[in-house]
Design a protein around this motif. Structure first.
Motif, PDB file in Angstrom:
ATOM      1  N   LEU A 297       0.811  -1.221   0.000  1.00  0.00           N
ATOM      2  CA  LEU A 297       0.000   0.000   0.000  1.00  0.00           C
ATOM      3  C   LEU A 297       0.845   1.272   0.000  1.00  0.00           C
ATOM      4  O   LEU A 297       0.300   2.376   0.016  1.00  0.00           O
ATOM      5  CB  LEU A 297      -0.925   0.014   1.222  1.00  0.00           C
ATOM      6  CG  LEU A 297      -1.965  -1.095   1.303  1.00  0.00           C
ATOM      7  CD1 LEU A 297      -2.764  -0.980   2.597  1.00  0.00           C
ATOM      8  CD2 LEU A 297      -2.887  -1.046   0.091  1.00  0.00           C
ATOM      9  N   VAL A 298       2.181   1.119  -0.023  1.00  0.00           N
ATOM     10  CA  VAL A 298       3.072   2.278   0.055  1.00  0.00           C
ATOM     11  C   VAL A 298       3.966   2.316  -1.185  1.00  0.00           C
ATOM     12  O   VAL A 298       4.653   1.341  -1.490  1.00  0.00           O
ATOM     13  CB  VAL A 298       3.943   2.239   1.324  1.00  0.00           C
ATOM     14  CG1 VAL A 298       4.766   3.524   1.450  1.00  0.00           C
ATOM     15  CG2 VAL A 298       3.073   2.041   2.564  1.00  0.00           C
ATOM     16  N   GLN A 299       3.955   3.444  -1.877  1.00  0.00           N
ATOM     17  CA  GLN A 299       4.746   3.615  -3.090  1.00  0.00           C
ATOM     18  C   GLN A 299       5.806   4.692  -2.863  1.00  0.00           C
ATOM     19  O   GLN A 299       5.503   5.777  -2.363  1.00  0.00           O
ATOM     20  CB  GLN A 299       3.857   4.026  -4.260  1.00  0.00           C
ATOM     21  CG  GLN A 299       2.740   3.049  -4.571  1.00  0.00           C
ATOM     22  CD  GLN A 299       3.263   1.712  -5.054  1.00  0.00           C
ATOM     23  OE1 GLN A 299       4.198   1.660  -5.852  1.00  0.00           O
ATOM     24  NE2 GLN A 299       2.659   0.634  -4.585  1.00  0.00           N
ATOM     25  N   LEU A 300       7.057   4.400  -3.233  1.00  0.00           N
ATOM     26  CA  LEU A 300       8.164   5.340  -3.101  1.00  0.00           C
ATOM     27  C   LEU A 300       8.636   5.771  -4.485  1.00  0.00           C
ATOM     28  O   LEU A 300       8.891   4.933  -5.346  1.00  0.00           O
ATOM     29  CB  LEU A 300       9.328   4.681  -2.351  1.00  0.00           C
ATOM     30  CG  LEU A 300      10.613   5.504  -2.200  1.00  0.00           C
ATOM     31  CD1 LEU A 300      10.384   6.690  -1.265  1.00  0.00           C
ATOM     32  CD2 LEU A 300      11.748   4.624  -1.676  1.00  0.00           C
ATOM     33  N   THR A 301       8.753   7.086  -4.678  1.00  0.00           N
ATOM     34  CA  THR A 301       9.306   7.574  -5.937  1.00  0.00           C
ATOM     35  C   THR A 301      10.804   7.317  -5.946  1.00  0.00           C
ATOM     36  O   THR A 301      11.424   7.140  -4.895  1.00  0.00           O
ATOM     37  CB  THR A 301       9.078   9.083  -6.103  1.00  0.00           C
ATOM     38  OG1 THR A 301       9.919   9.777  -5.165  1.00  0.00           O
ATOM     39  CG2 THR A 301       7.636   9.463  -5.890  1.00  0.00           C
ATOM     40  N   GLY A 302      11.406   7.318  -7.101  1.00  0.00           N
ATOM     41  CA  GLY A 302      12.856   7.324  -7.186  1.00  0.00           C
ATOM     42  C   GLY A 302      13.341   8.764  -7.100  1.00  0.00           C
ATOM     43  O   GLY A 302      12.588   9.660  -6.751  1.00  0.00           O
ATOM     44  N   GLY A 303      14.594   8.979  -7.452  1.00  0.00           N
ATOM     45  CA  GLY A 303      15.119  10.332  -7.509  1.00  0.00           C
ATOM     46  C   GLY A 303      16.397  10.519  -6.738  1.00  0.00           C
ATOM     47  O   GLY A 303      16.952   9.575  -6.167  1.00  0.00           O
ATOM     48  N   GLN A 304      16.868  11.755  -6.720  1.00  0.00           N
ATOM     49  CA  GLN A 304      18.095  12.120  -6.021  1.00  0.00           C
ATOM     50  C   GLN A 304      17.753  12.568  -4.602  1.00  0.00           C
ATOM     51  O   GLN A 304      16.804  13.309  -4.398  1.00  0.00           O
ATOM     52  CB  GLN A 304      18.815  13.247  -6.769  1.00  0.00           C
ATOM     53  CG  GLN A 304      19.238  12.862  -8.171  1.00  0.00           C
ATOM     54  CD  GLN A 304      19.756  14.051  -8.950  1.00  0.00           C
ATOM     55  OE1 GLN A 304      19.126  15.098  -8.991  1.00  0.00           O
ATOM     56  NE2 GLN A 304      20.914  13.898  -9.551  1.00  0.00           N
ATOM     57  N   ARG A 305      18.583  12.172  -3.648  1.00  0.00           N
ATOM     58  CA  ARG A 305      18.297  12.464  -2.238  1.00  0.00           C
ATOM     59  C   ARG A 305      18.870  13.827  -1.835  1.00  0.00           C
ATOM     60  O   ARG A 305      20.014  14.153  -2.155  1.00  0.00           O
ATOM     61  CB  ARG A 305      18.891  11.369  -1.367  1.00  0.00           C
ATOM     62  CG  ARG A 305      18.375  11.345   0.056  1.00  0.00           C
ATOM     63  CD  ARG A 305      18.807  10.053   0.717  1.00  0.00           C
ATOM     64  NE  ARG A 305      18.221   9.862   2.033  1.00  0.00           N
ATOM     65  CZ  ARG A 305      18.248   8.708   2.675  1.00  0.00           C
ATOM     66  NH1 ARG A 305      18.822   7.649   2.121  1.00  0.00           N
ATOM     67  NH2 ARG A 305      17.706   8.601   3.866  1.00  0.00           N
ATOM     68  N   THR A 306      18.077  14.620  -1.095  1.00  0.00           N
ATOM     69  CA  THR A 306      18.506  15.937  -0.624  1.00  0.00           C
ATOM     70  C   THR A 306      18.812  15.885   0.870  1.00  0.00           C
ATOM     71  O   THR A 306      18.515  14.891   1.530  1.00  0.00           O
ATOM     72  CB  THR A 306      17.405  16.987  -0.853  1.00  0.00           C
ATOM     73  OG1 THR A 306      16.358  16.787   0.105  1.00  0.00           O
ATOM     74  CG2 THR A 306      16.838  16.910  -2.264  1.00  0.00           C
ATOM     75  N   PRO A 307      19.384  16.980   1.447  1.00  0.00           N
ATOM     76  CA  PRO A 307      19.620  17.009   2.898  1.00  0.00           C
ATOM     77  C   PRO A 307      18.347  16.861   3.714  1.00  0.00           C
ATOM     78  O   PRO A 307      18.403  16.475   4.886  1.00  0.00           O
ATOM     79  CB  PRO A 307      20.246  18.395   3.117  1.00  0.00           C
ATOM     80  CG  PRO A 307      20.907  18.709   1.820  1.00  0.00           C
ATOM     81  CD  PRO A 307      20.001  18.147   0.776  1.00  0.00           C
ATOM     82  N   SER A 308      17.190  17.169   3.111  1.00  0.00           N
ATOM     83  CA  SER A 308      15.913  17.020   3.815  1.00  0.00           C
ATOM     84  C   SER A 308      15.339  15.617   3.690  1.00  0.00           C
ATOM     85  O   SER A 308      14.176  15.387   4.024  1.00  0.00           O
ATOM     86  CB  SER A 308      14.897  18.031   3.276  1.00  0.00           C
ATOM     87  OG  SER A 308      15.277  19.330   3.614  1.00  0.00           O
ATOM     88  N   ASP A 309      16.143  14.670   3.164  1.00  0.00           N
ATOM     89  CA  ASP A 309      15.706  13.285   3.013  1.00  0.00           C
ATOM     90  C   ASP A 309      14.592  13.165   1.972  1.00  0.00           C
ATOM     91  O   ASP A 309      13.760  12.269   2.045  1.00  0.00           O
ATOM     92  CB  ASP A 309      15.247  12.707   4.354  1.00  0.00           C
ATOM     93  CG  ASP A 309      15.107  11.189   4.312  1.00  0.00           C
ATOM     94  OD1 ASP A 309      15.857  10.546   3.555  1.00  0.00           O
ATOM     95  OD2 ASP A 309      14.236  10.657   5.017  1.00  0.00           O
ATOM     96  N   ALA A 310      14.572  14.080   1.013  1.00  0.00           N
ATOM     97  CA  ALA A 310      13.583  14.024  -0.065  1.00  0.00           C
ATOM     98  C   ALA A 310      14.220  13.433  -1.317  1.00  0.00           C
ATOM     99  O   ALA A 310      15.389  13.696  -1.609  1.00  0.00           O
ATOM    100  CB  ALA A 310      13.060  15.428  -0.363  1.00  0.00           C
ATOM    101  N   LEU A 311      13.449  12.630  -2.046  1.00  0.00           N
ATOM    102  CA  LEU A 311      13.874  12.171  -3.367  1.00  0.00           C
ATOM    103  C   LEU A 311      13.267  13.130  -4.380  1.00  0.00           C
ATOM    104  O   LEU A 311      12.049  13.311  -4.428  1.00  0.00           O
ATOM    105  CB  LEU A 311      13.393  10.740  -3.613  1.00  0.00           C
ATOM    106  CG  LEU A 311      13.971   9.678  -2.672  1.00  0.00           C
ATOM    107  CD1 LEU A 311      13.412   8.309  -3.026  1.00  0.00           C
ATOM    108  CD2 LEU A 311      15.490   9.670  -2.724  1.00  0.00           C
TER     109      LEU A 311
END
Length: 264
Positions: free
Chosen positions: A145-159
């Motif tokens: 039930l949980v989907q994670l996007t890909g991407g580059q990681r930032t200092p705020s822990d965001a992709l």
């Protein structure tokens, strides 16, 4: 405390944390913000650090846009009681059966803690939130039930970035919850990180309703990159530390829900 000793402690904080705020240092050292600013001026003149809006970073640190974006581990130590209260208030906006988008951030992470085991689907660009909601040690959780996007990681822990943005374009959610670096009555909701701003816009674009979770310290902060005007956000959930005059100013442009927070 002698000035030299105080500046030594300021420099130690900058080197160990990577980034500091004037307000935090003033509180920790028991001096005025003006004193801290003078210390930062002196240390910058000596080449020991770089001043940025609201604080300072290591001399070898990279400053991304206007404002200061500390690491997620540092932000997690700030206003913990307010963040928990905000998350508890935001929980009222989540109904079973919903699909919700949750942006990266320390306040949104507190909301995710309260959502463990709920009958909802989640889309997130936060590795921390994904790990929390798919922990194999918790048999209440359904990882499907949980989907994670890909991407580059930032200092705020965001992709963030093109991969994250492309993934989010394919989702449709009932409600989106995001944090913010800054709230300003004229500038809107902002972040120092360009990639994070772009991905936040995409995440908000998935939802029929958008909510910003932000403690009172975010008021009057402005990052370089806008991710939402007030007319794009349906509700701001903040804490009781926001002064009445600021709350009244914001109430003219957005629906505000106030969470009562008690420091612990």
């Amino acid at each position: 405390m002698l000035a030299a000793e105080r500046r030594g402690r300021v420099l130690t904080a900058v080197v160990s944390r990577g980034a500091v705020r004037v307000t935090d240092l003033a509180a920790e050292l028991g001096v005025s913000e003006m004193t801290i600013r003078r210390d930062l001026d002196q240390l910058e003149a000596e080449g020991e650090l770089n001043k940025v809006h609201g604080g300072a970073v290591r001399a070898d640190g990279e400053v991304t846009g206007r404002g200061l974006e500390p690491p997620s581990s540092l932000k997690a130590t700030r206003e913990p009681a307010a963040k928990r209260a905000i998350a508890a208030e935001a929980l009222r906006l989540v109904e079973d059966g919903m699909t919700v988008a949750i942006g990266a951030g320390t306040t949104t992470l507190e909301l995710a803690r309260l959502l463990r085991g709920r009958d909802i689907s989640v889309v997130t660009n936060s590795v921390s939130i994904f790990e929390l909601l798919t922990d194999p040690a918790d048999d209440r959780l359904d990882p499907s039930l949980v989907q994670l996007t890909g991407g580059q990681r930032t200092p705020s822990d965001a992709l963030v970035g093109p991969i994250a943005n492309a993934a989010l374009e394919r989702y449709r959610t009932d409600r989106a919850f995001v944090g913010t670096h800054g709230i300003d009555p004229e500038a809107g909701f902002t972040t120092p990180n360009l990639g994070e701003a772009e991905t936040n816009r995409k995440l908000l674009g998935t939802a029929r309703s958008a909510v910003v979770l932000a403690d009172h310290t975010k008021y009057d902060e402005i990052g370089a990159h806008l991710f939402a005007d007030f007319d794009r956000i349906d509700r701001l959930v903040t804490d009781s530390g926001l002064p009445d005059e600021h709350r009244e100013t914001l109430a003219d442009v957005i629906l505000i829900t106030t969470a009562e927070s008690t420091p612990q």
